[in-house]
Design a protein around this motif. Structure first.
Motif, short mmCIF file in Angstrom:
data_model
loop_
_atom_site.label_atom_id
_atom_site.label_comp_id
_atom_site.label_asym_id
_atom_site.label_seq_id
_atom_site.Cartn_x
_atom_site.Cartn_y
_atom_site.Cartn_z
N ASN A 56 83.60 -18.56 -22.11
CA ASN A 56 82.56 -19.58 -22.13
C ASN A 56 82.65 -20.44 -23.40
O ASN A 56 82.44 -21.65 -23.35
CB ASN A 56 81.17 -18.94 -22.05
CG ASN A 56 80.82 -18.49 -20.64
OD1 ASN A 56 81.45 -18.90 -19.67
ND2 ASN A 56 79.83 -17.62 -20.53
N THR A 60 83.03 -24.41 -23.74
CA THR A 60 82.22 -25.25 -24.62
C THR A 60 83.10 -26.14 -25.48
O THR A 60 82.79 -27.32 -25.68
CB THR A 60 81.29 -24.36 -25.49
OG1 THR A 60 80.45 -23.60 -24.61
CG2 THR A 60 80.44 -25.18 -26.44
N VAL A 64 82.67 -29.99 -24.62
CA VAL A 64 81.71 -30.53 -25.58
C VAL A 64 82.34 -30.77 -26.95
O VAL A 64 82.40 -31.90 -27.43
CB VAL A 64 80.48 -29.59 -25.71
CG1 VAL A 64 79.52 -30.11 -26.79
CG2 VAL A 64 79.75 -29.46 -24.39
N ALA A 82 76.32 -21.57 -32.44
CA ALA A 82 77.06 -21.58 -31.17
C ALA A 82 76.74 -20.25 -30.48
O ALA A 82 75.62 -20.07 -30.02
CB ALA A 82 78.55 -21.79 -31.39
N LEU A 105 77.58 -20.80 -24.19
CA LEU A 105 77.63 -22.11 -23.53
C LEU A 105 76.73 -23.15 -24.19
O LEU A 105 76.38 -24.15 -23.56
CB LEU A 105 77.25 -21.98 -22.05
CG LEU A 105 78.31 -21.36 -21.14
CD1 LEU A 105 77.73 -21.09 -19.75
CD2 LEU A 105 79.53 -22.27 -21.04
N TYR A 154 78.29 -32.53 -20.42
CA TYR A 154 77.23 -31.60 -20.81
C TYR A 154 76.37 -31.25 -19.61
O TYR A 154 76.31 -31.96 -18.62
CB TYR A 154 76.36 -32.19 -21.93
CG TYR A 154 75.56 -33.41 -21.54
CD1 TYR A 154 74.24 -33.31 -21.13
CD2 TYR A 154 76.13 -34.68 -21.59
CE1 TYR A 154 73.51 -34.43 -20.76
CE2 TYR A 154 75.40 -35.81 -21.24
CZ TYR A 154 74.09 -35.68 -20.83
OH TYR A 154 73.37 -36.78 -20.47
N THR A 172 74.14 -28.01 -24.09
CA THR A 172 74.58 -26.92 -23.22
C THR A 172 75.79 -27.41 -22.43
O THR A 172 75.73 -28.47 -21.80
CB THR A 172 73.46 -26.50 -22.24
OG1 THR A 172 72.31 -26.13 -22.98
CG2 THR A 172 73.90 -25.33 -21.38
N ALA A 173 76.86 -26.64 -22.49
CA ALA A 173 78.08 -26.98 -21.75
C ALA A 173 77.92 -26.62 -20.28
O ALA A 173 77.19 -25.69 -19.94
CB ALA A 173 79.27 -26.23 -22.35
#
Length: 195
Positions: A56, A60, A64, A82, A105, A154, A172-173
């Motif tokens: 995850n 991200t 992102v 993070a 995430l 995102y 939030t990814a």
């Protein structure tokens, strides 16, 4: 305890710009919890991390952080948080009980130029530029071999409008294999709605 192979792999690159250590770096909450538990802040910040969390965090980075670094430069981006272990998240006032930070995430960050002293709306401005970059397909890379890197994306942005000098956003990814739904909300009711 932290699985030995994960503890030893702190310098593992998760994307183009960030390492596992940088995205699991202990902060103030981890330090406070570590004192209570008789552990090191690093042990506390890595509690419960699995390969799924690392996957995850890679997501991200892909959707992102890497695009943000291409747009604004890594040196201009400050990561406040993070990945958070459950015990760290439980010790942060106001943190959501099911925070996406615990899944790897989500990130909290600021970007130089959007957090000037006494400036209100720095985070709103950053969030707006972030969303504009998303809709314009910016942040991707077509250099190098193989598939081009994807542009910025995102799932959700939360920006903290009424915090002068902070310019802080939570991003939030999207989950692995999905595109972001691109929701927006702000922390203070007096902030402008960017949705």
């Amino acid at each position: 305890n932290v699985p030995g192979q994960l503890q030893a792999s702190g310098d593992m690159m998760l994307g183009e710009f960030y390492t596992l250590y940088e995205l699991t770096k202990p902060g103030g909450a981890a330090t406070r919890v570590a004192k209570k538990l008789g552990k090191t802040p690093r042990e506390v910040s890595m509690m419960g991390i699995t390969q799924a969390h690392i996957n995850n965090l890679k997501q991200t980075c892909l959707t992102v952080l890497d695009p943000m670094c291409r747009l604004w430069g890594k040196a201009n981006i400050s990561i406040g948080s993070a990945y958070r272990s459950q015990v760290v998240n439980d010790n942060i006032a106001g943190a959501a009980a099911k925070s996406k930070h615990m899944d790897g995430l989500a990130i909290d960050c600021s970007v130089k130029g959007y957090n000037r002293p006494k400036q209100r709306g720095g985070a709103a401005s950053l969030a707006q530029h972030y969303m504009d970059a998303t809709t314009q397909g910016l942040g991707g890379s077509s250099t190098g071999a193989g598939d081009p890197a994807p542009p910025i994306d995102y799932e959700k942005i939360i920006y903290y409008y009424n915090e002068p000098g902070k310019g802080h956003i939570h991003v939030t990814a999207p989950s692995i294999g999905k595109r972001g739904s691109r929701g927006v909300r702000y922390h203070a009711s007096s902030g402008p709605d960017l949705s």
